[in-house]
Each structure stands twice: as structure tokens, then as C-alpha cells.
Design a protein around this motif. Structure first.
Motif, mmCIF file in Angstrom:
data_model
loop_
_atom_site.group_PDB
_atom_site.id
_atom_site.type_symbol
_atom_site.label_atom_id
_atom_site.label_comp_id
_atom_site.label_asym_id
_atom_site.label_seq_id
_atom_site.Cartn_x
_atom_site.Cartn_y
_atom_site.Cartn_z
ATOM 1 N N ILE A 64 -1.486 0.773 21.706
ATOM 2 C CA ILE A 64 -1.470 1.666 22.857
ATOM 3 C C ILE A 64 -0.089 2.290 22.996
ATOM 4 O O ILE A 64 0.922 1.593 22.962
ATOM 5 C CB ILE A 64 -1.830 0.900 24.150
ATOM 6 C CG1 ILE A 64 -3.248 0.366 24.050
ATOM 7 C CG2 ILE A 64 -1.680 1.795 25.364
ATOM 8 C CD1 ILE A 64 -3.626 -0.541 25.195
ATOM 9 N N GLU A 65 -0.038 3.594 23.115
ATOM 10 C CA GLU A 65 1.241 4.260 23.307
ATOM 11 C C GLU A 65 1.626 4.118 24.769
ATOM 12 O O GLU A 65 0.882 4.474 25.671
ATOM 13 C CB GLU A 65 1.142 5.745 22.932
ATOM 14 C CG GLU A 65 2.484 6.417 22.944
ATOM 15 C CD GLU A 65 2.429 7.811 22.384
ATOM 16 O OE1 GLU A 65 3.214 8.651 22.857
ATOM 17 O OE2 GLU A 65 1.606 8.064 21.490
ATOM 18 N N ARG A 66 2.786 3.591 24.993
ATOM 19 C CA ARG A 66 3.202 3.235 26.346
ATOM 20 C C ARG A 66 4.095 4.293 26.987
ATOM 21 O O ARG A 66 4.604 4.097 28.061
ATOM 22 C CB ARG A 66 3.953 1.911 26.311
ATOM 23 C CG ARG A 66 3.174 0.822 25.642
ATOM 24 C CD ARG A 66 2.595 -0.091 26.644
ATOM 25 N NE ARG A 66 1.836 -1.119 25.975
ATOM 26 C CZ ARG A 66 0.691 -1.565 26.394
ATOM 27 N NH1 ARG A 66 0.163 -1.085 27.489
ATOM 28 N NH2 ARG A 66 0.056 -2.491 25.740
ATOM 29 N N GLY A 67 4.320 5.390 26.345
ATOM 30 C CA GLY A 67 5.166 6.432 26.920
ATOM 31 C C GLY A 67 6.501 6.491 26.206
ATOM 32 O O GLY A 67 6.787 5.733 25.296
ATOM 33 N N ARG A 68 7.331 7.394 26.632
ATOM 34 C CA ARG A 68 8.641 7.567 26.003
ATOM 35 C C ARG A 68 9.679 6.836 26.834
ATOM 36 O O ARG A 68 9.972 7.203 27.950
ATOM 37 C CB ARG A 68 8.969 9.056 25.902
ATOM 38 C CG ARG A 68 7.903 9.819 25.117
ATOM 39 C CD ARG A 68 8.253 11.250 24.998
ATOM 40 N NE ARG A 68 9.144 11.380 23.847
ATOM 41 C CZ ARG A 68 9.835 12.458 23.565
ATOM 42 N NH1 ARG A 68 9.764 13.497 24.360
ATOM 43 N NH2 ARG A 68 10.599 12.501 22.511
ATOM 44 N N ALA A 69 10.213 5.798 26.260
ATOM 45 C CA ALA A 69 11.191 4.989 26.980
ATOM 46 C C ALA A 69 12.580 5.619 26.951
ATOM 47 O O ALA A 69 13.415 5.323 27.790
ATOM 48 C CB ALA A 69 11.259 3.596 26.382
ATOM 49 N N ILE A 70 12.834 6.494 25.978
ATOM 50 C CA ILE A 70 14.154 7.117 25.848
ATOM 51 C C ILE A 70 14.074 8.564 26.340
ATOM 52 O O ILE A 70 13.240 9.338 25.889
ATOM 53 C CB ILE A 70 14.637 7.101 24.392
ATOM 54 C CG1 ILE A 70 14.743 5.662 23.906
ATOM 55 C CG2 ILE A 70 15.959 7.827 24.249
ATOM 56 C CD1 ILE A 70 15.045 5.541 22.444
ATOM 57 N N HIS A 71 14.922 8.900 27.270
ATOM 58 C CA HIS A 71 15.003 10.265 27.785
ATOM 59 C C HIS A 71 16.406 10.803 27.472
ATOM 60 O O HIS A 71 17.401 10.145 27.746
ATOM 61 C CB HIS A 71 14.783 10.305 29.304
ATOM 62 C CG HIS A 71 13.421 9.837 29.706
ATOM 63 N ND1 HIS A 71 12.300 10.621 29.610
ATOM 64 C CD2 HIS A 71 13.005 8.652 30.204
ATOM 65 C CE1 HIS A 71 11.260 9.949 30.022
ATOM 66 N NE2 HIS A 71 11.659 8.738 30.404
ATOM 67 N N CYS A 72 16.459 11.969 26.891
ATOM 68 C CA CYS A 72 17.744 12.589 26.555
ATOM 69 C C CYS A 72 17.993 13.772 27.500
ATOM 70 O O CYS A 72 17.106 14.588 27.747
ATOM 71 C CB CYS A 72 17.735 13.088 25.115
ATOM 72 S SG CYS A 72 17.544 11.770 23.912
ATOM 73 N N PHE A 73 19.207 13.804 28.001
ATOM 74 C CA PHE A 73 19.603 14.874 28.918
ATOM 75 C C PHE A 73 20.832 15.559 28.369
ATOM 76 O O PHE A 73 21.610 14.980 27.624
ATOM 77 C CB PHE A 73 19.916 14.291 30.301
ATOM 78 C CG PHE A 73 18.746 13.575 30.929
ATOM 79 C CD1 PHE A 73 17.809 14.289 31.651
ATOM 80 C CD2 PHE A 73 18.595 12.211 30.806
ATOM 81 C CE1 PHE A 73 16.736 13.645 32.234
ATOM 82 C CE2 PHE A 73 17.528 11.559 31.376
ATOM 83 C CZ PHE A 73 16.592 12.269 32.097
ATOM 84 N N SER A 74 21.023 16.812 28.775
ATOM 85 C CA SER A 74 22.230 17.519 28.342
ATOM 86 C C SER A 74 22.747 18.385 29.485
ATOM 87 O O SER A 74 21.994 18.778 30.377
ATOM 88 C CB SER A 74 21.941 18.371 27.110
ATOM 89 O OG SER A 74 21.442 19.623 27.453
ATOM 90 N N GLY A 75 24.011 18.667 29.405
ATOM 91 C CA GLY A 75 24.638 19.558 30.375
ATOM 92 C C GLY A 75 25.025 18.858 31.665
ATOM 93 O O GLY A 75 24.672 17.710 31.913
ATOM 94 N N PRO A 80 16.537 17.758 30.842
ATOM 95 C CA PRO A 80 15.958 16.978 29.732
ATOM 96 C C PRO A 80 15.889 17.819 28.452
ATOM 97 O O PRO A 80 15.619 19.007 28.484
ATOM 98 C CB PRO A 80 14.552 16.639 30.201
ATOM 99 C CG PRO A 80 14.473 17.048 31.626
ATOM 100 C CD PRO A 80 15.609 17.939 31.927
ATOM 101 N N ILE A 81 16.137 17.157 27.342
ATOM 102 C CA ILE A 81 16.007 17.786 26.018
ATOM 103 C C ILE A 81 14.622 17.442 25.496
ATOM 104 O O ILE A 81 14.222 16.287 25.478
ATOM 105 C CB ILE A 81 17.084 17.249 25.042
ATOM 106 C CG1 ILE A 81 18.469 17.546 25.567
ATOM 107 C CG2 ILE A 81 16.867 17.805 23.636
ATOM 108 C CD1 ILE A 81 19.554 16.935 24.726
ATOM 109 N N SER A 82 13.870 18.440 25.057
ATOM 110 C CA SER A 82 12.510 18.195 24.587
ATOM 111 C C SER A 82 12.523 17.681 23.177
ATOM 112 O O SER A 82 13.218 18.035 22.331
ATOM 113 C CB SER A 82 11.664 19.445 24.639
ATOM 114 O OG SER A 82 11.603 19.899 25.972
#
Length: 82
Positions: A64-75, A80-82
Motif C-alpha cells: 500500500i502506498e502510504r503517501g509522500r513522506a518527504i516534502h521539498c520546499f524552495s525559496g 513546494p517543489i513538484s
């Protein structure tokens, strides 16, 4: 010699479980024993099905894919960086 047939064959239609009992001299006793054997085989079948279902659930749990645990941000405004 005068011999009678007292053997009993019982089939559980839904599962296809079949037993044949001819150990007793009485047909009524063989019927009771056949019913008990069918009940025992059904309980074994249900336990096997339950164990199979639990095994399948256990195997699929890790897929089961549980979502994206890592979020990248910039600026400076943290977009958020896609």
C-alpha cells in the motif's frame, strides 16, 4: 449369506467435500459419523480459508502506498517543489 449395505456417502454441495463411512454396521450410526466428519472437514476448510485471507492481507499490507513522506520546499516563501 445375507449382507446389507450400510455404507454412507455424504457430500457438502457448497464446498464439494465428500466423505464415505462404512465402519459401523448400522446405517444410522454411519450417517451420524458422516455428518461429524463433514463438520470437521468444514471447520478445517474454514480455518484454511481464514489463514489464506490473513496471509494475503499481510502480503498486501506492505504494498500500500502510504503517501509522500518527504516534502521539498524552495525559496523564502517555502513553495513546494513538484
Amino acid at each position: 449369506m445375507n449382507k446389507t449395505e450400510s455404507a454412507v456417502r455424504a457430500t457438502h454441495i457448497a464446498t464439494g467435500i465428500t466423505v464415505k463411512v462404512q465402519s459401523e454396521r448400522s446405517q444410522h450410526a454411519n450417517k451420524k459419523l458422516a455428518c461429524r466428519l463433514i463438520e470437521w472437514h468444514l471447520s478445517q476448510y474454514q480455518q484454511q480459508q481464514s489463514a489464506s485471507l490473513n496471509g494475503e492481507r499481510h502480503r498486501s499490507h506492505h504494498q500500500i502506498e502510504r503517501g509522500r513522506a518527504i516534502h521539498c520546499f524552495s525559496g523564502p516563501d517555502f513553495r513546494p517543489i513538484s
